[in-house]
Design a protein around this motif. Structure first.
Motif, PDB file in Angstrom:
ATOM      1  N   GLU A   1       0.442   9.686  -2.200  1.00 52.18           N
ATOM      2  CA  GLU A   1       1.274   9.409  -0.466  1.00 52.18           C
ATOM      3  C   GLU A   1       1.835  10.457  -0.233  1.00 52.18           C
ATOM      4  O   GLU A   1       2.028  11.017   0.809  1.00 52.18           O
ATOM      5  CB  GLU A   1       1.278   8.076  -0.501  1.00 52.18           C
ATOM      6  CG  GLU A   1       1.955   8.302   0.992  1.00 52.18           C
ATOM      7  CD  GLU A   1       0.899   7.868   1.948  1.00 52.18           C
ATOM      8  OE1 GLU A   1       0.113   7.539   1.478  1.00 52.18           O
ATOM      9  OE2 GLU A   1       2.184   8.384   3.503  1.00 52.18           O
TER      10      GLU A   1
ATOM     11  N   GLN B   1       1.214   5.784  -8.819  1.00 51.22           N
ATOM     12  CA  GLN B   1      -0.068   7.409  -9.084  1.00 51.22           C
ATOM     13  C   GLN B   1      -0.128   6.225  -7.140  1.00 51.22           C
ATOM     14  O   GLN B   1      -0.404   8.136  -6.659  1.00 51.22           O
ATOM     15  CB  GLN B   1      -1.046   6.361  -9.429  1.00 51.22           C
ATOM     16  CG  GLN B   1      -2.268   7.773  -9.917  1.00 51.22           C
ATOM     17  CD  GLN B   1      -2.072   8.627 -11.339  1.00 51.22           C
ATOM     18  OE1 GLN B   1      -1.396   7.793 -12.627  1.00 51.22           O
ATOM     19  NE2 GLN B   1      -1.914   9.419 -11.244  1.00 51.22           N
ATOM     20  N   GLY B   2      -0.541   5.572  -6.807  1.00 51.13           N
ATOM     21  CA  GLY B   2      -0.723   5.703  -4.984  1.00 51.13           C
ATOM     22  C   GLY B   2       0.359   6.359  -4.959  1.00 51.13           C
ATOM     23  O   GLY B   2      -0.148   6.861  -3.956  1.00 51.13           O
TER      24      GLY B   2
ATOM     25  N   THR C   1      -0.095   2.350 -11.770  1.00 60.31           N
ATOM     26  CA  THR C   1      -1.051   2.199 -10.338  1.00 60.31           C
ATOM     27  C   THR C   1      -0.400   2.495  -8.905  1.00 60.31           C
ATOM     28  O   THR C   1      -0.868   2.669  -8.186  1.00 60.31           O
ATOM     29  CB  THR C   1      -1.946   0.736 -10.544  1.00 60.31           C
ATOM     30  OG1 THR C   1      -1.970   0.204 -11.887  1.00 60.31           O
ATOM     31  CG2 THR C   1      -3.262   1.192  -9.851  1.00 60.31           C
TER      32      THR C   1
ATOM     33  N   GLN D   1       1.077  -1.350  -0.421  1.00 64.50           N
ATOM     34  CA  GLN D   1       0.099   0.092   0.325  1.00 64.50           C
ATOM     35  C   GLN D   1       1.003   0.888   0.126  1.00 64.50           C
ATOM     36  O   GLN D   1       1.949   0.970   0.945  1.00 64.50           O
ATOM     37  CB  GLN D   1      -0.741  -0.197   1.397  1.00 64.50           C
ATOM     38  CG  GLN D   1      -1.477  -1.476   0.853  1.00 64.50           C
ATOM     39  CD  GLN D   1      -0.906  -2.602   1.744  1.00 64.50           C
ATOM     40  OE1 GLN D   1       0.217  -2.329   2.567  1.00 64.50           O
ATOM     41  NE2 GLN D   1      -0.813  -3.565   1.395  1.00 64.50           N
ATOM     42  N   PRO D   2       0.404   2.916  -0.725  1.00 61.61           N
ATOM     43  CA  PRO D   2       1.438   3.519  -0.312  1.00 61.61           C
ATOM     44  C   PRO D   2       1.453   4.298   0.914  1.00 61.61           C
ATOM     45  O   PRO D   2       2.764   4.366   0.565  1.00 61.61           O
ATOM     46  CB  PRO D   2       0.398   4.296  -0.967  1.00 61.61           C
ATOM     47  CG  PRO D   2      -0.913   3.925  -1.708  1.00 61.61           C
ATOM     48  CD  PRO D   2      -0.607   2.206  -1.251  1.00 61.61           C
TER      49      PRO D   2
END
Lengths: 549, 549
Positions: free
Chosen positions: A286, A281-282, A278, A257-258
């Motif tokens: 963050e 991007q995340g 993707t 997760q970011p």
């Protein structure tokens, strides 16, 4: 006249032995959420030898047999990466993001008799086992609820117990370099998943190319963080390349997760990282929010699908990260091209080059084929399907390419080149610009509209988080574009405004008339836009479509 | 399970096509004494195609046949480098520094039917031709006295006229990657010269390694100046590597004296250069005297024989040039090891690493073999003969290794490894330190004394220009060292002082008792110390020897 050179095969065991001796002090570090657990390459090499002994002596794995792994990016997965091919078996990385049914199909298709599984993934594997009768052994690594395996017919082993006490050296066999080394299935957006079987030769040569200065140029000064999963095209060859170069590895384990990624980067300070857009991007969101220090990264590789130039610029301008665009696919090992600009260009010209898919390395031959089969010139204008050839490019699928909508000739030309399914142009100096997937091109009134180009322009708008464009049937034009847009939180932007924004950037006849707002763009298991789903949602009337213009 | 990868051979024609298309704007620049004549890689590729057509159609060159080149490092030699192997023939580079008799022997041994010769070298070639009856065609490139060829039986061609008007593209054949590509004879310090036949595969893999970031890391931002002759182990692979990476080439042609080299570097500003220590030694003197600006060089590669650490330091401290030590030989293509220090070390510790022969790349396996045949540990102390194995290492000689003092088993172990004839140690982290040639080690009273170690210490003295140490017979000890010293102009240093200087650096029993002053250390045709000559001079009483200590 005959060559007098030694005939020494290119084997993964050589990479392993080299890395675990000459670079024995380099480390594989696995993120635990707060810190890393560390293992030197010398230790990893010793444990890989132990694993190979266990697989051969205890589990009866023989040459050419697949060994499945259902694991995160971590030290144990790395050990399997080297042990399995080095002993002569075939590493089959299983994609933990696939739907259960597809995963079972793949295990059965490959006929995996052994699966090494991360304890945290037992909830995914256990329900499949009744449907995968060929699996005789399950090896569980790390914590997890082993009771989920109660009653399965396969023998269950603990990874650490299995390898404990075995010899830490292994007399790796002198294999044929063309022997199978690793198996990876494409995620199968059309038809059944298709298996690509890499050889020792293909992995070794790809690894050398990854380490060339003109590609990623790893050295023992690097700490390389493959954020791309190890089940996704060998994590782009980075684990092998790191071992060959003596670069240390930073493995994110299940923390993808970011927030955790940003923390891991700030804490461990890797110099190179790679992931699909993707993930980046995340991470960008963050970083924008938390201002983590990620300046240790000298090189950030983005690949797996076309990357919006706006994302690359945002990383560079807001966080000082140099992003390098690369193109490839499961069938290309995956290194197909890398978008380093030519030496000596700068400013906007440099960005023009960096926004392309890049140049091909010497070992990848490329050609563009038009709709009529003619080979097109490298003039930067003629658009055709990209076909490639080379020692790390697939020439077939495992068991053949099947499925209702795919014949072998759709994927391989009669003279053996891979048909990539990507449409684009090549400039006179060899830069590839992909405009679309062949199947995603919008065929409107005898002209082609690139869905990707429209998406990139839309996503360059500051209030747009994501945008996908797909072809939908149109009585008058055959096909027309439908734009599916995800606005950023708090954005108040009308489709009319967006269409005007787009109208300043592309020709009028390319502008979509059909617009829909979505919560998120549907994605495949590896994070690519799943346009099949959008087209189906449109066809079945599930989308609220506004007509504009 | 079988691999599904394409079976694409590794061919030199691929490097040529890649370089002349994707890097078509890169240039080969040939120094003319004041400026450079320039040719793009696209032009070089077109001319290589023309040359191949001429060789095949006009001169009848067939697959596997050798084509000799007696040429300086220049654009035309580069064209032959690519055209000859790409068409399926074998490039045989002739060493223009060899005595005429040896050169004729080599041409006859290889059975060269075609020789491409630089016009300036006709005085060398013409007298040989009556003794090389197999030579049917002589192709003369550039200015020279063609009347020297009057009356020869071979047909004489002009290079430019021969290639003019022919097709600038060539459908390069799909060869077996193990086919012969290039032939190079060792200079033969013992017995007859011995031919090493490189394959397309060995050249291609070596080229990839040269371009890895951990080796020389060429990119399209580089201008690479091979000062090492192209007849000397393929100029260490740099012409191939430059084409693969898109680095431009700067060729010194016949201007290999220190003054012209310094001027060329200052004028054209190459980023990488490579040569043997003798060339660098001469260049250092020139730079000290003339203060030329050579700071464009980011990387200077020294190889071919052990390099005195004092020379490396002098370049770095006085001229800001970072020198990288590399080890190899004709039989190793030549890249065997490169002395980049491990990441993170600095200061004196860094120099300790940089003074070694360096680390082996993944594709080069190494082992040390003691006098009794046992494999020795990598402990930095156990000294043995270095044996190597790998895809660009020779496993035999062309036509076998013959000569009165050499049997095949002297050069190749029963399991196929190359016996390098070099004696040294390997540290636990894989750094090779060569202490001597097996034949130059001084066997004194059951102990080995390294002649090279003594030489390095002597040459570190500021008043010593050159020093060689050889074994001479000694009634009491079997062998003892003889030191032959060249003092700098104006130096007034006694042997006693030199012996004291040495006594502070090595054990007392290693100190030479026999000293002689020489005008220059005798050298082989490629610039290495020719200790055979010194030993003979001593044996025949030609040296004035002073006993000290």
């Amino acid at each position: 006249m005959q060559s007098t050179m030694q005939d020494v095969p290119l084997l993964i065991s050589r990479i392993l032995t080299h890395g675990s001796t000459i670079h024995g002090k380099a480390e594989v570090r696995t993120w635990t959420g707060e810190t890393t657990r560390r293992r030197t390459y010398a230790e990893a090499g010793a444990r890989a030898a132990q694993l190979a002994h266990a697989l051969r002596d205890e589990l009866g794995v023989r040459d050419g047999e697949p060994v499945g792994t259902l694991m995160w990016n971590n030290a144990e997965h790395l050990e399997a990466y080297f042990a399995v091919p080095s002993m002569g078996a075939v590493l089959h990385t299983l994609n933990l993001r696939l739907p259960a049914e597809q995963l079972a199909w793949i295990i059965n298709h490959a006929a995996d008799a052994v699966v090494i599984v991360d304890g945290s993934l037992l909830p995914l594997l256990a329900p499949l086992l009744p449907h995968t009768p060929a699996v005789r052994h399950v090896v569980v690594s790390g914590p997890g609820d082993r009771s989920l395996l109660d009653g399965v017919t396969a023998t269950v082993h603990d990874y650490e117990q299995l390898i404990a006490g075995r010899s830490t050296s292994y007399d790796w066999p002198e294999l044929d370099e063309r022997a199978a080394a690793a198996l990876c299935y494409t995620s199968g957006t059309t038809g059944d998943p298709k298996g690509v079987v890499y050889s020792h030769r293909s992995v070794y040569l790809h690894c050398m190319e990854v380490n060339s200065a003109a590609t990623f140029g790893l050295t023992d000064a690097d700490v390389c963080a493959p954020l791309v999963p190890m089940f996704h095209v060998n994590a782009w060859g980075l684990p092998h390349a790191s071992f060959m170069a003596g670069a240390s590895l930073l493995m994110p384990d299940r923390f993808l997760q970011p927030g955790p990624i940003a923390e891991m980067i700030e804490t461990v300070r890797p110099t190179v990282a790679a992931a699909v857009p993707t993930i980046w991007q995340g991470l960008l969101g963050e970083l924008d929010a938390t201002k983590r220090d990620v300046t240790s990264l000298r090189n950030v590789v983005i690949g797996g699908s076309a990357c919006p130039p706006s994302l690359m610029r945002a990383f560079e301008e807001r966080h000082g990260l140099r992003v390098v665009h690369a193109w490839g696919m499961t069938e290309t090992s995956p290194l197909g091209s890398v978008a380093h600009p030519p030496a000596g260009v700068s400013g906007e010209e440099e960005w023009t080059y960096r926004a392309t898919q890049g140049r091909f390395p010497a070992s990848v031959e490329a050609r563009l084929v038009g709709p009529d089969g003619a080979h097109l010139p490298w003039d930067g204008e003629s658009a055709g399907e990209l076909e490639v050839r080379g020692p790390w490019i697939a020439g077939a699928y495992y068991g053949g390419a099947d499925g209702p909508d795919l014949r072998p000739e759709d994927k391989f030309s009669p003279d053996g080149w891979l048909r990539t399914g990507d449409v684009g142009t090549i400039s006179p100096d060899g830069y590839l610009t992909l405009t679309d997937r062949a199947k995603d091109v919008i065929k409107s009134g005898g002209e082609w509209i690139s869905s990707v180009e429209l998406e990139n322009h839309l996503m360059a708008h500051p209030e747009v988080a994501e945008a996908a464009v797909v072809a939908v049937p149109d009585d008058k034009w055959g096909e027309r574009p439908l734009a599916a847009v995800v606005l950023r939180d708090g954005a108040s932007l009308s489709f009319e405004e967006l269409r005007s924004f787009l109208g300043e950037r592309v020709a009028r006849w390319q502008l979509p008339e059909r617009w829909t707002a979505v919560v998120a763009v549907p994605k495949t298991s590896v994070g690519k836009f799943d346009k099949k789903v959008l087209r189906r949602q449109y066809a079945e009337g599930e989308l609220t479509v506004t007509r504009v213009g």
